[in-house]
Motif scaffolding. Sequence first.
Motif, PDB file in Angstrom:
ATOM      1  N   SER A  21      91.906  51.724  50.608  1.00  0.00           N
ATOM      2  CA  SER A  21      92.316  50.406  50.118  1.00  0.00           C
ATOM      3  C   SER A  21      91.621  50.017  48.820  1.00  0.00           C
ATOM      4  N   SER A  22      90.627  50.791  48.403  1.00  0.00           N
ATOM      5  CA  SER A  22      89.924  50.518  47.148  1.00  0.00           C
ATOM      6  C   SER A  22      90.087  51.700  46.198  1.00  0.00           C
ATOM      7  N   TYR A  43      81.740  50.200  49.499  1.00  0.00           N
ATOM      8  CA  TYR A  43      83.079  49.911  49.001  1.00  0.00           C
ATOM      9  C   TYR A  43      83.271  48.394  48.931  1.00  0.00           C
ATOM     10  N   ARG A  44      84.277  47.983  48.188  1.00  0.00           N
ATOM     11  CA  ARG A  44      84.594  46.562  48.063  1.00  0.00           C
ATOM     12  C   ARG A  44      85.710  46.247  49.052  1.00  0.00           C
ATOM     13  N   ALA A  45      85.446  45.315  49.961  1.00  0.00           N
ATOM     14  CA  ALA A  45      86.446  44.850  50.922  1.00  0.00           C
ATOM     15  C   ALA A  45      86.924  43.460  50.492  1.00  0.00           C
ATOM     16  N   LYS A  46      87.894  42.901  51.197  1.00  0.00           N
ATOM     17  CA  LYS A  46      88.385  41.556  50.857  1.00  0.00           C
ATOM     18  C   LYS A  46      87.266  40.527  50.908  1.00  0.00           C
ATOM     19  N   ALA A  47      86.341  40.696  51.857  1.00  0.00           N
ATOM     20  CA  ALA A  47      85.244  39.735  52.025  1.00  0.00           C
ATOM     21  C   ALA A  47      84.069  40.003  51.087  1.00  0.00           C
ATOM     22  N   TRP A 105      81.342  43.145  49.082  1.00  0.00           N
ATOM     23  CA  TRP A 105      80.784  44.495  49.145  1.00  0.00           C
ATOM     24  C   TRP A 105      80.266  44.821  50.541  1.00  0.00           C
TER      25      TRP A 105
END
Length: 162
Positions: free
Chosen positions: A81-82, A53-57, A59
């Motif tokens: 969140s994504s 998943y893609r986080a704020k920081a 992948w």
Amino acid sequence: MGLGGGPRIRSAFATVVLFLSVPLLAAVAATPARADFRVCNATQSLVGVGIGYRAKAGWITEGWWHIEGSTCKTLIEGPLSSRFYYLYAEDAERGGRWDGPITMCVAEKEFKIAGVTDCVARGFQRAGFQEYDTGEQANWMVQLTDEPATGGATAASGTNGQ
């Protein structure tokens, strides 16, 4: 011997119980639906699952969740969140897999890896993950079926799980 006013006491007790239980029932009914990303293993085999998943920081890929046959496991707790999540799974007993065209990093043992490039150079393996578009739903479930697929085809379906 009976007490005088027995029916009246029972009626008063029932009224108090009813009065106290109505707010409790209202609170239970008002509890929001559980939001999370779950994977259900509809096979009879043990399955290992990794998620990306893609986080704020950037992948992230995580694994391995071991899911027994005919059970489900929550991979991400709470509202999602994504919009897009990526899944890779292996049948630990029969050797099949559920994969897809999106390359991400995995490791032999339990892992949480930042980034999806240069997997081998960083000491990881590459695996093809299947993309799931949750449509920005807060809750999602993927069901792995009994026919593991290879080569980009998928035998897993994702739904809003509600």
